[in-house]
Design a protein around this motif. Structure first.
Motif, short mmCIF file in Angstrom:
data_model
loop_
_atom_site.label_atom_id
_atom_site.label_comp_id
_atom_site.label_asym_id
_atom_site.label_seq_id
_atom_site.Cartn_x
_atom_site.Cartn_y
_atom_site.Cartn_z
N THR A 149 49.82 51.41 31.79
CA THR A 149 48.51 52.02 31.61
C THR A 149 47.93 51.66 30.24
O THR A 149 46.73 51.40 30.11
CB THR A 149 48.61 53.55 31.77
OG1 THR A 149 49.24 53.84 33.02
CG2 THR A 149 47.24 54.20 31.75
N ALA A 152 46.44 48.38 30.54
CA ALA A 152 45.16 48.47 31.26
C ALA A 152 44.05 48.85 30.27
O ALA A 152 42.97 48.24 30.25
CB ALA A 152 45.25 49.48 32.40
N VAL A 153 44.35 49.83 29.43
CA VAL A 153 43.38 50.26 28.40
C VAL A 153 43.06 49.08 27.46
O VAL A 153 41.89 48.81 27.16
CB VAL A 153 43.94 51.46 27.60
CG1 VAL A 153 43.11 51.74 26.35
CG2 VAL A 153 44.02 52.70 28.49
N VAL A 156 40.82 46.29 29.19
CA VAL A 156 39.42 46.70 29.37
C VAL A 156 38.72 46.77 28.01
O VAL A 156 37.60 46.28 27.85
CB VAL A 156 39.35 48.05 30.13
CG1 VAL A 156 37.90 48.53 30.22
CG2 VAL A 156 39.94 47.88 31.53
N VAL A 177 37.79 53.68 25.64
CA VAL A 177 38.51 53.46 26.90
C VAL A 177 39.61 54.50 27.08
O VAL A 177 39.86 54.99 28.18
CB VAL A 177 39.06 52.02 26.99
CG1 VAL A 177 39.78 51.80 28.31
CG2 VAL A 177 37.92 51.00 26.87
N LEU A 181 40.06 56.96 30.13
CA LEU A 181 41.31 57.11 30.88
C LEU A 181 41.59 58.58 31.19
O LEU A 181 41.97 58.93 32.31
CB LEU A 181 42.49 56.51 30.10
CG LEU A 181 43.85 56.71 30.78
CD1 LEU A 181 43.96 55.88 32.05
CD2 LEU A 181 44.99 56.38 29.81
N THR B 130 37.86 46.69 41.62
CA THR B 130 36.77 46.92 40.66
C THR B 130 35.42 46.75 41.36
O THR B 130 34.52 47.60 41.22
CB THR B 130 36.86 45.92 39.48
OG1 THR B 130 38.13 46.06 38.84
CG2 THR B 130 35.76 46.15 38.46
N ARG B 144 36.55 49.20 36.31
CA ARG B 144 37.60 48.29 35.89
C ARG B 144 38.87 49.03 35.49
O ARG B 144 39.98 48.69 35.90
CB ARG B 144 37.07 47.45 34.71
CG ARG B 144 37.99 46.42 34.17
CD ARG B 144 38.04 45.19 35.05
NE ARG B 144 39.32 44.50 34.96
CZ ARG B 144 39.70 43.71 33.96
NH1 ARG B 144 38.86 43.46 32.98
NH2 ARG B 144 40.88 43.16 33.95
N LEU B 145 38.68 50.08 34.69
CA LEU B 145 39.84 50.84 34.21
C LEU B 145 40.54 51.55 35.36
O LEU B 145 41.77 51.61 35.41
CB LEU B 145 39.39 51.84 33.15
CG LEU B 145 40.50 52.65 32.48
CD1 LEU B 145 41.46 51.75 31.72
CD2 LEU B 145 39.91 53.71 31.54
N THR B 146 39.77 52.08 36.30
CA THR B 146 40.38 52.77 37.46
C THR B 146 41.17 51.79 38.31
O THR B 146 42.28 52.09 38.76
CB THR B 146 39.29 53.44 38.32
OG1 THR B 146 38.54 54.33 37.50
CG2 THR B 146 39.90 54.20 39.48
N GLU B 148 42.57 48.91 37.35
CA GLU B 148 43.79 48.49 36.61
C GLU B 148 44.82 49.62 36.56
O GLU B 148 46.01 49.39 36.72
CB GLU B 148 43.43 48.06 35.18
CG GLU B 148 42.60 46.79 35.07
CD GLU B 148 43.43 45.51 35.26
OE1 GLU B 148 44.67 45.59 35.30
OE2 GLU B 148 42.81 44.43 35.37
N THR B 149 44.33 50.83 36.31
CA THR B 149 45.24 51.96 36.22
C THR B 149 45.83 52.28 37.60
O THR B 149 47.01 52.62 37.72
CB THR B 149 44.50 53.18 35.65
OG1 THR B 149 43.89 52.80 34.41
CG2 THR B 149 45.44 54.33 35.39
#
Lengths: 196, 196
Positions: A149, A152-153, A156, A177, A181, B130, B144-146, B148-149
């Motif tokens: 995670t 991922a942060v 982005v 970001v 999250l 995404t 994007r963050l959702t 990837e997470t």
């Protein structure tokens, strides 16, 4: 030809990036990179294994830096805070190389072989961060999830930093970001959802 | 030789996995896979582009399935819930192929070229998710963050499922990891941190 060349690494990186951007990565040879930098091929290979490694030279250093920071975070720091603080601490490193980072990013996004290499480096970074967190006593599942995670942060935030017309610094993007999250994880994203 | 062969794809996959596990991926040829399945090489190539694709055959289908589910989630569903629900819905698909998934996972972890391929497929899945979220009106950064997470959650849950001696189902692992994500994001992981 073994005399010391001042800033050889930086000159080679700069020349390589210019040529990759002008002609494309595949159309550039090591001989051309060395010639543009005013150095020999032999000098090139003293610093880089091949022309691809010019773009990934910093990744081992980045990994060591992040692992050391995570391992050295104050006792009791929640895992995600340890990772986020480590990522924020990379800010100055990237800031002084914003143009290089921007060109590098554009190059990698447009080139499948380089993207593969980038994905492998990131996967290796995730494993290293997982181990660093486990070394602090973080349970296995939490360590792995926090590392993945956290990356991922980072991904982005990095993309937003690279494309930011206002040139805000990387740590500022990372904080945005990181806040996003928390909103995503708790389901409080209504303010960010335009409709639907 | 163009008569219809019942379950040809499944027989080829099964034979391939047996041979990869017995001899190693690199030591296995398409001719051997086809022979063990009692089929011709020509039939093999009707189903798979090469021996690597046997292991990645389902990934386009998985991507389409997830994208469709995310796109079709009820209006107002928070992005992470849309992604998690889509991932949970894959449970029955994986459950009926647990042994195959387990063997496949062991093979990929131990083989750099296959790991690269897996990373690329996951990156492609992140991009597709995404886009699906953006199609629902989710803001760019959140989408994007959702995505990837969500993939981080999937990877960690999948590994726990593959190694689970109690054979709990994938959706149950997904829910555990989803709960852990909330704990990580909000900093409430003290219960999971053994010390430090």
């Amino acid at each position: 030809m073994s005399r010391w060349e001042p800033n050889a690494r930086e000159r080679l990186q700069q020349s390589a990036m210019e040529l990759y951007t002008e002609r494309g990565f595949d159309q550039t040879t090591v001989a051309e990179i060395a010639a543009r930098a005013g150095l020999t091929e032999r000098t090139f290979f003293r610093y880089f294994a091949d022309k691809r490694e010019v773009l990934f030279w910093g990744s081992a250093m980045l990994q060591d830096f992040l692992v050391e920071r995570v391992a050295g975070a104050p006792a009791g720091t929640p895992p995600m805070d340890a990772v986020t603080a480590a990522l924020e601490a990379t800010g100055p490193m990237f800031e002084e190389r914003r143009d290089f980072a921007r060109q590098r990013h554009a190059l990698i996004v447009g080139h499948p072989e380089l993207r593969e290499r980038e994905l492998i480096k990131l996967a290796s970074l995730a494993s290293a961060l997982t181990e660093a967190l486990r070394g602090r006593g973080t349970a296995d599942l939490i360590a792995r999830l926090t590392a993945e995670t956290g990356l991922a942060v980072f991904k982005v935030a990095f993309e937003h930093w690279v494309h930011d017309p206002h040139e805000r610094e990387l740590p500022s993007h990372l904080r945005d970001v990181r806040t996003a999250l928390e909103a995503i994880a708790t389901g409080n994203t209504m303010a960010n959802v335009r409709h639907g």
